[in-house]
Design a protein around this motif. Structure first.
Motif, short mmCIF file in Angstrom:
data_model
loop_
_atom_site.label_atom_id
_atom_site.label_comp_id
_atom_site.label_asym_id
_atom_site.label_seq_id
_atom_site.Cartn_x
_atom_site.Cartn_y
_atom_site.Cartn_z
N VAL A 25 47.31 27.76 88.64
CA VAL A 25 47.58 26.34 88.91
C VAL A 25 48.65 25.88 87.93
O VAL A 25 48.53 26.09 86.72
CB VAL A 25 46.30 25.48 88.75
N THR A 26 49.69 25.24 88.45
CA THR A 26 50.76 24.77 87.57
C THR A 26 51.31 23.44 88.08
O THR A 26 50.89 22.94 89.13
CB THR A 26 51.88 25.83 87.47
N ALA A 27 52.24 22.87 87.34
CA ALA A 27 52.79 21.56 87.69
C ALA A 27 53.65 21.64 88.94
O ALA A 27 54.22 22.70 89.27
CB ALA A 27 53.62 21.02 86.53
N PRO A 57 49.09 21.12 92.49
CA PRO A 57 48.60 19.79 92.88
C PRO A 57 49.30 18.66 92.13
O PRO A 57 49.65 18.81 90.95
CB PRO A 57 47.13 19.85 92.50
N THR A 58 49.51 17.55 92.80
CA THR A 58 49.97 16.35 92.12
C THR A 58 48.77 15.48 91.73
O THR A 58 48.80 14.77 90.74
CB THR A 58 50.93 15.54 93.02
N ASN A 59 47.72 15.58 92.52
CA ASN A 59 46.48 14.85 92.26
C ASN A 59 45.36 15.87 92.06
O ASN A 59 44.98 16.57 93.01
CB ASN A 59 46.17 13.91 93.43
N LEU A 60 44.83 15.94 90.84
CA LEU A 60 43.82 16.95 90.53
C LEU A 60 42.45 16.62 91.13
O LEU A 60 41.53 17.43 91.04
CB LEU A 60 43.69 17.11 89.02
N LYS A 61 42.32 15.45 91.73
CA LYS A 61 41.07 15.10 92.42
C LYS A 61 41.20 15.19 93.93
O LYS A 61 40.25 14.87 94.65
CB LYS A 61 40.64 13.68 92.02
N ASP A 62 42.36 15.62 94.40
CA ASP A 62 42.59 15.72 95.84
C ASP A 62 41.59 16.70 96.48
O ASP A 62 41.45 17.83 96.00
CB ASP A 62 44.02 16.21 96.09
N PHE A 82 48.42 22.36 79.91
CA PHE A 82 48.42 21.80 81.27
C PHE A 82 48.15 20.30 81.19
O PHE A 82 48.73 19.63 80.34
CB PHE A 82 47.39 22.54 82.12
N ARG A 83 47.31 19.80 82.05
CA ARG A 83 47.00 18.37 82.10
C ARG A 83 45.52 18.16 81.80
O ARG A 83 44.74 19.10 81.81
CB ARG A 83 47.31 17.82 83.50
N MET A 84 45.17 16.89 81.56
CA MET A 84 43.76 16.57 81.39
C MET A 84 43.06 16.76 82.74
O MET A 84 43.48 16.22 83.75
CB MET A 84 43.60 15.13 80.91
#
Length: 307
Positions: A25-27, A57-62, A82-84
């Motif tokens: 998973v990456t940006a 993903p742009t939205n990690l809750k998608d 990565f991201r939170m």
């Protein structure tokens, strides 16, 4: 899960160890450069080159992203730069989700731990693995590895050394998890906690009224990226220049702070407790040059100054 070059080194170590990477998973791709063409992350380039399944993903809750993640049936998530992550993601694998952070936690939580350790003049840093929780870089620690910071090294060289240390830490962490031999330690917040703030134009600007060692540390802490900068003013001309490399010479003087002094081969800036000898710099629209190369093509008045 990761994005920059630092994360590639860790992913490569996992692959070379023969562990089964079910996906990466990456940006999302971002426009970059003058042409604003879409640029792949370093992790994406590695994943494509090695035929690894990829999600951006742009939205990690998608819900579609979560479903795709579940379909991989990973038993552990490894996160590096990565991201939170939302709880629905980090709670997914049965063995948990752990992060590799390039500092000795709880010190230097945040986006730029390598830079700030050097900027603040630390003599020691390291890497830490920890299980992710609902806050940033606060989870229970699995293990840490230390290294000394050379008083003259910059962020580029420390980055590369910490990536090697990070490979060892991640592989050891994965081995402990697989063997069910993980004894975590909570992060104890005692004394002054230093934060690794996100770097921006303001905190990358040099202030030559600070002590010379502080300015010197900021220069090496921001080199080779994103690079310390300042304004150089000569009469009616003003440049925003980047300074990649300098040497601090501590000595008493009575000269005006900020003065830009040149000779046939050297450039110096006056600081309160000495002089900064500028070694490598860059003018707008030009390539990175040594002081000698700058002086071969440019001349400065005795009134030239930085601010």
């Amino acid at each position: 899960m990761g994005t920059p070059e630092f994360a590639v080194g860790i992913l490569e170590a996992i692959v070379q160890q023969g562990l089964h990477v079910v996906g990466v998973v990456t940006a999302a791709d971002k426009p970059a450069g003058r042409g604003q063409q879409l640029k792949f992350s370093a992790v994406k380039e590695y994943a494509i080159a090695h035929g690894l399944p990829l999600l951006q993903p742009t939205n990690l809750k998608d819900p579609d992203f979560i479903a795709a993640l579940e379909a991989w049936k990973a038993n552990v998530h490894v996160v590096v730069a990565f991201r939170m992550l939302p709880e629905v993601v980090w709670r997914l694998p049965k063995w948990g989700t752990f992060n590799l952070h390039a500092s000795l936690l709880p010190q230097y939580r945040g986006a730029a731990p390598i830079h700030w350790a050097i900027i603040n003049g630390e003599t020691e840093t390291g890497v830490t693995t920890f299980f992710i929780d609902d806050k940033i870089d606060t989870g229970a620690m699995i293990l840490s590895k230390k290294t000394a910071i050379d008083p003259e090294e910059n962020t580029g060289s420390l980055h590369d050394r910490l990536m090697v240390l990070g490979k060892e830490a991640v592989l050891e962490t994965l081995e402990r998890i697989a063997q069910g031999d993980v004894a975590t330690v909570p992060q104890i917040e005692t004394g002054e906690l230093k934060t690794a703030y996100k770097l921006n134009k303001e905190n990358c600007q040099l202030d030559f009224h600070k002590k010379g060692k502080e300015v010197y540390n900021q220069i090496r802490g921001l080199s080779p990226f994103p690079v310390a900068w300042c304004h150089l003013i000569d009469g009616e001309t003003r440049w925003a220049i980047k300074i990649y490399e300098a040497v601090f010479i501590e000595t008493p003087h009575t000269e005006k702070v900020g003065q830009w002094k040149t000779s046939k081969k050297e450039i110096e800036v006056v600081v309160p407790d000495g002089y900064l000898k500028i070694k490598v710099l860059q003018f707008p629209g030009k390539k990175k040059m040594t002081a000698q190369e700058v002086l071969n093509g440019m001349h400065f008045s005795s009134q030239c100054r930085v601010e």
